[in-house]
Design a protein around this motif. Structure first.
Motif, PDB file in Angstrom:
ATOM      1  N   TYR A  68     -30.776 -19.003  46.363  1.00  0.00           N
ATOM      2  CA  TYR A  68     -30.147 -18.136  45.786  1.00  0.00           C
ATOM      3  C   TYR A  68     -30.289 -16.844  44.066  1.00  0.00           C
ATOM      4  N   TRP A  69     -31.191 -16.412  43.668  1.00  0.00           N
ATOM      5  CA  TRP A  69     -30.806 -15.820  42.367  1.00  0.00           C
ATOM      6  C   TRP A  69     -31.052 -17.479  41.725  1.00  0.00           C
ATOM      7  N   PHE A  70     -31.770 -19.023  42.224  1.00  0.00           N
ATOM      8  CA  PHE A  70     -32.010 -19.655  41.025  1.00  0.00           C
ATOM      9  C   PHE A  70     -31.109 -20.468  40.711  1.00  0.00           C
ATOM     10  N   ASN A  71     -29.833 -20.597  42.332  1.00  0.00           N
ATOM     11  CA  ASN A  71     -28.709 -21.006  41.385  1.00  0.00           C
ATOM     12  C   ASN A  71     -28.332 -21.371  43.070  1.00  0.00           C
ATOM     13  N   ILE A  72     -26.815 -22.083  43.761  1.00  0.00           N
ATOM     14  CA  ILE A  72     -25.996 -21.854  43.946  1.00  0.00           C
ATOM     15  C   ILE A  72     -24.948 -21.141  44.708  1.00  0.00           C
ATOM     16  N   PRO A  73     -24.026 -20.736  45.748  1.00  0.00           N
ATOM     17  CA  PRO A  73     -23.331 -19.964  45.690  1.00  0.00           C
ATOM     18  C   PRO A  73     -22.667 -20.667  44.814  1.00  0.00           C
ATOM     19  N   SER A  74     -21.749 -18.800  44.067  1.00  0.00           N
ATOM     20  CA  SER A  74     -20.635 -19.337  43.630  1.00  0.00           C
ATOM     21  C   SER A  74     -19.834 -19.585  44.104  1.00  0.00           C
ATOM     22  N   LEU A  75     -19.230 -20.387  45.190  1.00  0.00           N
ATOM     23  CA  LEU A  75     -17.689 -20.870  45.623  1.00  0.00           C
ATOM     24  C   LEU A  75     -18.243 -22.836  45.459  1.00  0.00           C
ATOM     25  N   LEU A  76     -19.982 -22.953  45.316  1.00  0.00           N
ATOM     26  CA  LEU A  76     -20.264 -24.437  45.535  1.00  0.00           C
ATOM     27  C   LEU A  76     -20.326 -24.485  43.749  1.00  0.00           C
ATOM     28  N   LYS A  77     -20.120 -24.142  42.973  1.00  0.00           N
ATOM     29  CA  LYS A  77     -19.911 -24.659  41.152  1.00  0.00           C
ATOM     30  C   LYS A  77     -19.153 -24.340  41.497  1.00  0.00           C
ATOM     31  N   LYS A  78     -17.988 -23.653  41.935  1.00  0.00           N
ATOM     32  CA  LYS A  78     -16.463 -23.481  41.510  1.00  0.00           C
ATOM     33  C   LYS A  78     -16.266 -25.538  42.326  1.00  0.00           C
ATOM     34  N   TRP A  79     -16.079 -25.135  43.090  1.00  0.00           N
ATOM     35  CA  TRP A  79     -16.557 -26.509  44.169  1.00  0.00           C
ATOM     36  C   TRP A  79     -16.299 -28.086  42.894  1.00  0.00           C
ATOM     37  N   PHE A  80     -17.377 -28.115  42.521  1.00  0.00           N
ATOM     38  CA  PHE A  80     -18.348 -28.882  41.411  1.00  0.00           C
ATOM     39  C   PHE A  80     -17.714 -29.289  40.591  1.00  0.00           C
ATOM     40  N   ASP A  81     -16.700 -27.754  39.793  1.00  0.00           N
ATOM     41  CA  ASP A  81     -15.877 -27.701  38.547  1.00  0.00           C
ATOM     42  C   ASP A  81     -14.609 -27.762  39.178  1.00  0.00           C
ATOM     43  N   GLN A  82     -14.364 -28.123  39.873  1.00  0.00           N
ATOM     44  CA  GLN A  82     -12.428 -28.229  40.124  1.00  0.00           C
ATOM     45  C   GLN A  82     -12.654 -29.395  41.538  1.00  0.00           C
ATOM     46  N   VAL A  83     -13.204 -30.325  41.729  1.00  0.00           N
ATOM     47  CA  VAL A  83     -13.401 -31.061  42.672  1.00  0.00           C
ATOM     48  C   VAL A  83     -13.596 -31.978  41.698  1.00  0.00           C
ATOM     49  N   MET A  84     -15.015 -31.853  40.691  1.00  0.00           N
ATOM     50  CA  MET A  84     -15.533 -33.298  40.029  1.00  0.00           C
ATOM     51  C   MET A  84     -14.997 -33.647  38.995  1.00  0.00           C
ATOM     52  N   THR A  85     -13.486 -34.085  39.186  1.00  0.00           N
ATOM     53  CA  THR A  85     -12.839 -34.172  37.275  1.00  0.00           C
ATOM     54  C   THR A  85     -12.987 -35.105  36.971  1.00  0.00           C
ATOM     55  N   PRO A 132     -30.344 -30.453  37.108  1.00  0.00           N
ATOM     56  CA  PRO A 132     -28.883 -30.671  36.690  1.00  0.00           C
ATOM     57  C   PRO A 132     -27.721 -31.504  37.892  1.00  0.00           C
ATOM     58  N   PHE A 133     -29.000 -31.048  38.583  1.00  0.00           N
ATOM     59  CA  PHE A 133     -27.616 -31.952  40.315  1.00  0.00           C
ATOM     60  C   PHE A 133     -27.643 -33.267  40.477  1.00  0.00           C
ATOM     61  N   GLU A 134     -28.944 -33.619  40.324  1.00  0.00           N
ATOM     62  CA  GLU A 134     -29.462 -35.225  40.293  1.00  0.00           C
ATOM     63  C   GLU A 134     -28.583 -35.776  38.602  1.00  0.00           C
ATOM     64  N   LEU A 135     -28.535 -34.754  38.000  1.00  0.00           N
ATOM     65  CA  LEU A 135     -27.981 -35.461  36.802  1.00  0.00           C
ATOM     66  C   LEU A 135     -26.275 -35.472  36.586  1.00  0.00           C
ATOM     67  N   SER A 136     -26.219 -34.856  37.056  1.00  0.00           N
ATOM     68  CA  SER A 136     -24.305 -34.348  36.903  1.00  0.00           C
ATOM     69  C   SER A 136     -23.903 -35.802  38.497  1.00  0.00           C
ATOM     70  N   PHE A 137     -24.737 -36.475  39.683  1.00  0.00           N
ATOM     71  CA  PHE A 137     -24.820 -37.045  40.626  1.00  0.00           C
ATOM     72  C   PHE A 137     -24.904 -38.179  40.003  1.00  0.00           C
ATOM     73  N   GLU A 138     -25.781 -38.097  39.232  1.00  0.00           N
ATOM     74  CA  GLU A 138     -26.002 -39.705  38.338  1.00  0.00           C
ATOM     75  C   GLU A 138     -24.845 -40.109  36.986  1.00  0.00           C
ATOM     76  N   TYR A 139     -23.789 -39.203  36.632  1.00  0.00           N
ATOM     77  CA  TYR A 139     -23.334 -39.118  35.793  1.00  0.00           C
ATOM     78  C   TYR A 139     -22.467 -39.532  36.443  1.00  0.00           C
ATOM     79  N   VAL A 140     -21.405 -38.942  37.301  1.00  0.00           N
ATOM     80  CA  VAL A 140     -20.535 -40.081  38.058  1.00  0.00           C
ATOM     81  C   VAL A 140     -20.933 -41.433  39.449  1.00  0.00           C
ATOM     82  N   LYS A 141     -22.328 -41.713  39.151  1.00  0.00           N
ATOM     83  CA  LYS A 141     -22.790 -42.786  39.547  1.00  0.00           C
ATOM     84  C   LYS A 141     -22.689 -43.147  41.033  1.00  0.00           C
ATOM     85  N   ALA A 142     -22.949 -41.564  41.248  1.00  0.00           N
ATOM     86  CA  ALA A 142     -23.476 -41.507  42.740  1.00  0.00           C
ATOM     87  C   ALA A 142     -25.036 -42.014  43.117  1.00  0.00           C
ATOM     88  N   GLU A 143     -25.354 -41.815  44.383  1.00  0.00           N
ATOM     89  CA  GLU A 143     -26.437 -42.452  44.252  1.00  0.00           C
ATOM     90  C   GLU A 143     -27.551 -40.669  44.939  1.00  0.00           C
TER      91      GLU A 143
END
Length: 176
Positions: A68-85, A132-143
């Motif tokens: 919604y709002w062409f994006n993800i829920p705020s907690l998931l964005k926070k998860w990406f920011d804090q967990v994928m360090t 942006p998700f595709e690029l982020s996951f490629e950046y961390v070498k995930a498939e």
């Protein structure tokens, strides 16, 4: 190996399709581990180390959420920011702890698929909006895998449409 499904829906109890997907996933505990971020962190204070340890246990991870709002829920964005360090998910001194993991998005959308197209009212197809998700996951070498998307939930909440969404999602997961 089991698939980790990280569900991020701020109102799962009032959801139609995400709630139904979760109910179906819970029928197969030998195949899927369901992790609800809003249940785990109602105060939105994420236990980063616990989340990193959880991710490390799985080779296949699906992030399930409403779009919604062409994006993800705020907690998931926070998860990406804090967990994928840096130092854990990426960086010259990291172990690239997500390297080689198959990652996908499972997205429910209120709009119709035609509306998210070059000729549609919103001008862009979903695969461009999720780049942006595709690029982020490629950046961390995930498939990164192509996303699963189920459209039309704003105006079509009929039982038949919801069950079509369940069958489609489970088929996608079985081939993931």
């Amino acid at each position: 190996m089991k698939t980790l499904i990280i569900i991020t829906h701020p109102n799962i109890g009032e959801s139609t399709i995400n709630k139904r997907w979760m109910e179906e996933l819970l029928k197969f505990p030998e195949e899927y581990t369901v992790h609800q971020l809003y249940d785990a962190y109602p105060d939105e204070k994420i236990d980063v180390q616990a989340e990193q340890r959880l991710v490390e246990q799985y080779d296949k991870i699906v992030f399930q959420f409403p779009y919604y709002w062409f994006n993800i829920p705020s907690l998931l964005k926070k998860w990406f920011d804090q967990v994928m360090t840096h130092g854990w998910a990426y960086g010259s001194k990291s172990g690239y702890c997500m390297k080689g993991k198959k990652i996908a998005l499972a997205i429910s959308l209120g709009v119709e698929k035609e509306e998210l197209s070059n000729a549609g009212i919103y001008k862009y197809p979903l695969n461009e909006l999720t780049r942006p998700f595709e690029l982020s996951f490629e950046y961390v070498k995930a498939e990164y895998q192509p996303a699963f998307a189920f459209y039309g939930m704003e105006f079509n909440v009929s039982d038949s449409h919801i069950e079509l969404g369940v069958r489609s999602y489970m088929k996608y997961l079985s081939e993931f």
